[in-house]
Motif scaffolding. Structure first.
Motif, short mmCIF file in Angstrom:
data_model
loop_
_atom_site.label_atom_id
_atom_site.label_comp_id
_atom_site.label_asym_id
_atom_site.label_seq_id
_atom_site.Cartn_x
_atom_site.Cartn_y
_atom_site.Cartn_z
N LEU A 84 38.43 36.15 31.19
CA LEU A 84 37.85 35.77 32.48
C LEU A 84 38.87 35.91 33.61
O LEU A 84 38.51 36.24 34.74
N ALA A 85 40.14 35.64 33.32
CA ALA A 85 41.17 35.77 34.36
C ALA A 85 41.30 37.22 34.81
O ALA A 85 41.56 37.50 35.98
N PRO A 142 37.59 38.55 40.89
CA PRO A 142 37.36 39.61 41.88
C PRO A 142 38.39 39.58 43.00
O PRO A 142 38.88 38.53 43.40
N GLY A 143 38.72 40.77 43.49
CA GLY A 143 39.55 40.88 44.68
C GLY A 143 41.04 40.82 44.46
O GLY A 143 41.80 40.85 45.44
N ILE A 144 41.52 40.72 43.21
CA ILE A 144 42.96 40.70 42.97
C ILE A 144 43.28 41.67 41.83
O ILE A 144 42.43 41.99 41.00
N ALA A 145 44.51 42.14 41.83
CA ALA A 145 44.97 43.06 40.79
C ALA A 145 45.79 42.25 39.78
O ALA A 145 46.95 41.93 40.02
N ARG A 154 42.67 31.73 44.00
CA ARG A 154 41.47 32.50 43.65
C ARG A 154 41.26 32.51 42.14
O ARG A 154 40.12 32.39 41.66
N THR A 155 42.34 32.63 41.38
CA THR A 155 42.20 32.60 39.92
C THR A 155 41.74 31.23 39.45
O THR A 155 40.88 31.11 38.56
N ALA A 165 38.00 27.57 37.03
CA ALA A 165 37.54 26.18 37.03
C ALA A 165 36.03 26.09 36.97
O ALA A 165 35.47 25.16 36.35
N ALA A 166 35.33 27.04 37.58
CA ALA A 166 33.86 27.03 37.55
C ALA A 166 33.32 27.35 36.17
O ALA A 166 32.13 27.12 35.90
#
Length: 762
Positions: free
Chosen positions: A534-535, A539-542, A592-593, A598-599
């Protein structure tokens, strides 16, 4: 056995032609020469072309089924994400009329990728320069003690004089990636913004130009002019085991200098940013805000000439600017300071500027007819582009005798409403944002558009991808429309920072690769492998590396704590030949991670998302070279081999997955890696160094031989990784250095001594 998507028929045009030609002797033996250009050969090729088109359409059936399976599994294709950033606008040429231009959102910028502005902004005929009253260091104070004492007498200072230097920050509109702590670096914890008018054509006209600018800033018809400011706080790397919390807004005040009592008295008028326009989160993230300016009669600057105003720059007045050109163009002073009583001592900024606006890598499309309804169930229509921003999409369907009416978007037509009557009459559609397709109902789950009624894209924003991650100064031009209508005056764009956040749309292969993981974790984090997978999907990070440490509480450095899960993440970073530090996640990366995980974590779990605890390591290596190999090339490859072995991301480490977490660095293992380098005949020695503490501060110390075989090693805890910060490689009979500072600079001459000089300023 692996299940692969079947191809109903893999024959192509050439195969069909060869097959038909091979049948000629059996069916028409009298046709002995089916050469090119022969009418019969032409008929064969025409038939093959028609057959190839039919086979192509037939083979699309498995491809469409793959997409349907993706939807049924709840794993649709993910669209592209746009890059975002902040740009500053200015007039491309001196305006004929000093007026304020308010621009509509959606202005298009010229560059390597399409960008648009996200909000309304105002372009004022000013330039804003940032200044602080920089405190002098001890050496400067001692050197200027007599001067400061004389100034205290001239300005009649009661009490201790606090000397300062007027220092401009973010010179020439360049950003400072490492940031400047504007509060801690100043004597008054204030950031000053000088509002400067354009340079007049002739010096004698500067006063009139200043008055015209003040009148423009004062607004018209009682409507205040809005000053658009862009602010980029410095994103620092948090301490390793800091808990992630949403940063609290900084309690600060924006104040405008205005005329006070007396001839040169200065007071300050508080300006409150418009709530709907403030995207900075209280100066905790990059964004913009808009300040309403008062009337032109409230704009005032104290004279900078000490002969006319002996108190220029003294006390709580704006800093004195000794540049005559800039001082002559001043039309106002804006300052940012902590609220009274607030314990705010630090504010690190990378950039601040006026006439700023946020942009992202998307284009707006509107008023496009997608097609006409056939009256059938489950109709699909294609949008002009894929990767649409679903929140901006407006779809209209033509109604008999009523014109176009807006239909609403739903996640799934099958779950519109439990009431069948409501579901049957729902004017709704389903969107595949990545593919850019719409699907309408079947008369039971959603209405069917009436026959021959048109479906129209009223509004939508499309785009995204890594192509938008542009370096600074890549965007230069803009085409904008004024709020009141009409094209704006020619404008130019200043892009002080890089655009970031662009991610390409997922391919079918990538989407299919996610299916096994999705079936295992089902978008829920239970096992360590779930957290890791999941990590990588944040979205939006490399993401470069993820390590999950169950039952490890970071702040206590303690394992076997029930209910605790720690996830160590590292951003993707290429391993270059230059000596660069190991990758470290900044706060937005961790936040963001954490929010993504957490969700999806169990309610009773205690989740920590952390960076890595790097332990500094230095190496000194001695090698004996083989004949026929270049010395410099071999020594460079030795450094690269050691760096590659100890690098925390792929292809580093012994297994190509990055150095293993908590694995000790042993001398023998490093020697084996060096001996594998082509051109190395023998490793004559290897020393390991760690960072110790001496009287002068941190210093490299030679590690003891603490292994049973008498070798050295760097011991690491289970949450630590090594960081190679220095390597010395010597060859031949040169003894292996026992200090990282022992090797002299080969470019320095023995008979020269470097002496600093003070440049003369005219």
């Amino acid at each position: 056995m692996a299940i692969t998507p079947p191809r109903l028929d893999d024959r192509r045009f050439d195969d069909l032609v060869e097959d038909l030609l091979a049948r000629i002797p059996a069916h028409t033996p009298e046709w002995t020469n089916p050469r090119l250009g022969d009418p019969g050969r032409t008929m064969v090729e025409l038939f093959a072309w028609l057959g190839d088109a039919l086979l192509y359409r037939a083979n699309l059936v498995p491809e469409r089924q793959r997409l349907v399976f993706q939807q049924l599994l709840g794993a649709p294709m993910k669209g592209a994400l746009p890059a975002r950033g902040i740009v500053q606008l200015a007039y491309a040429q001196p305006p004929t009329e000093l007026a304020v231009q308010s621009l509509q959102p959606g202005a298009t910028l010229s560059g390597a990728a399409p960008f648009e502005t996200l909000a309304e902004t105002s372009v004022l005929p000013i330039v804003a320069e940032a200044y602080i009253k920089r405190a002098l260091d001890d050496g400067e104070r001692a050197r200027m003690a007599d001067v400061v004492a004389g100034l205290a007498r001239i300005h009649r200072v009661n009490g201790a004089a606090e000397p300062y230097e007027t220092h401009r920050v973010f010179d020439a509109d360049r950003a400072e990636p490492n940031g400047i702590d504007v509060f801690a670096s100043s004597i008054d914890r204030v950031l000053w913004l000088a509002l400067l008018a354009p340079t007049a054509a002739r010096p004698t006209e500067q006063a009139a130009t200043n008055d015209a600018v003040r009148n423009a800033l004062g607004g018209a018809s009682g409507t205040p002019t809005l000053l658009s400011l862009g602010i980029v706080p410095t994103i620092s790397t948090p301490e390793l085991f800091d808990e992630l919390e949403t940063p609290a807004p900084l309690p600060v005040l924006w104040e405008l200098a205005t005329r006070g009592t007396g001839t040169f008295g200065t007071e300050y008028l508080t300006l409150d940013p418009l709530p709907d326009s403030n995207t900075t989160g209280g100066l905790t993230r990059a964004g913009t805000l808009r300040l309403p300016l008062p009337g032109s009669d409230r704009l005032w600057v104290p004279p900078n000439d000490v002969l006319a105003n002996p108190s220029a720059g003294v006390g709580d007045t704006p800093p004195r600017i000794d540049d005559a050109d800039r001082a002559g163009r001043l039309v106002g002073w804006l300052r940012l300071r902590p609220r009274p009583g607030a314990q705010v001592e630090h504010l690190a900024l990378s950039w601040i500027g006026a006439n700023a606006v946020e942009v992202d890598q998307r284009v707006t499309l509107r008023g496009s007819v997608l097609g006409s309804s056939t009256g059938a169930a489950d109709q699909s229509f294609s949008l002009p582009q894929g990767s649409v921003d679903a929140d901006t999409l407006v779809i209209e369907v033509e109604e008999p005798g009523q014109g176009y009416r807006t239909w609403s978007r739903v996640e799934d037509l099958a779950t519109i409403d439990a009431n069948p009557n409501v579901a049957r009459e729902a004017a709704a559609f389903e969107l595949d944002a990545a593919a850019g397709t719409l699907r309408f109902g079947d008369g039971i789950r959603g209405r069917i558009p009436d026959r021959q009624m048109r479906v129209r894209l009223a509004f939508g924003r499309f785009g995204g991808g890594v192509a938008g991650n542009l370096p600074p100064q890549s965007l230069t031009g803009i085409s904008a429309t004024r709020v009141e209508g009409g094209r704006s005056s020619p404008l130019k764009v200043q892009q002080p920072l890089a655009m970031q956040g662009g991610v390409d749309a997922k391919t079918m292969a990538q989407a299919e690769a996610r299916i096994p993981a999705l079936l295992r974790h089902r978008d829920r984090a239970v096992t360590p492998l779930d957290y890791q997978r999941l990590a990588f999907e944040v979205p939006g990070i490399a993401m470069g590396r993820v390590e999950v440490m169950p039952r490890f509480k970071p702040r206590d450095r303690r394992f076997e704590v029930p209910g605790v899960v720690s996830v160590m993440v590292l951003p993707e970073q290429p391993m270059t030949t230059a000596q660069v530090p190991n990758p470290r996640p900044d706060r937005p990366f961790l936040e963001r991670t954490h929010s993504h995980l957490a969700a999806r974590s169990p309610l009773a779990s205690e989740l920590y998302v952390i960076g890595c605890d790097y332990i500094p390591l230095g190496l000194a290596v001695g090698v004996v070279l083989r004949d026929g190999f270049g010395r410099d090339a071999v020594l460079l490859e030795v450094r690269q081999a050691l760096k590659r072995l100890l690098w925390p991301l792929p292809p580093g480490g012994a297994d190509g997955k990055g150095w293993r977490l908590g694995r000790h660095v042993r001398e023998r293992e490093l020697e084996v890696e060096v001996s594998r380098v082509a051109g190395v005949r023998e490793v004559s020695g290897l020393n390991l160094f760690g960072k110790g503490v001496s009287e002068s501060g941190p210093a490299w110390t030679l590690l003891p031989r603490n292994q049973p075989d008498g070798t050295r090693s760097l011991e690491l805890a289970r949450w630590q990784l090594p960081e190679l910060l220095g390597v010395i490689v010597v060859d031949g009979d040169t003894p292996v250095p026992t200090s990282l500072a022992a090797l002299p600079n080969p470019f320095a001459k023995a008979n020269q001594v470097a002496v600093p000089v003070v440049p003369e300023l005219c």
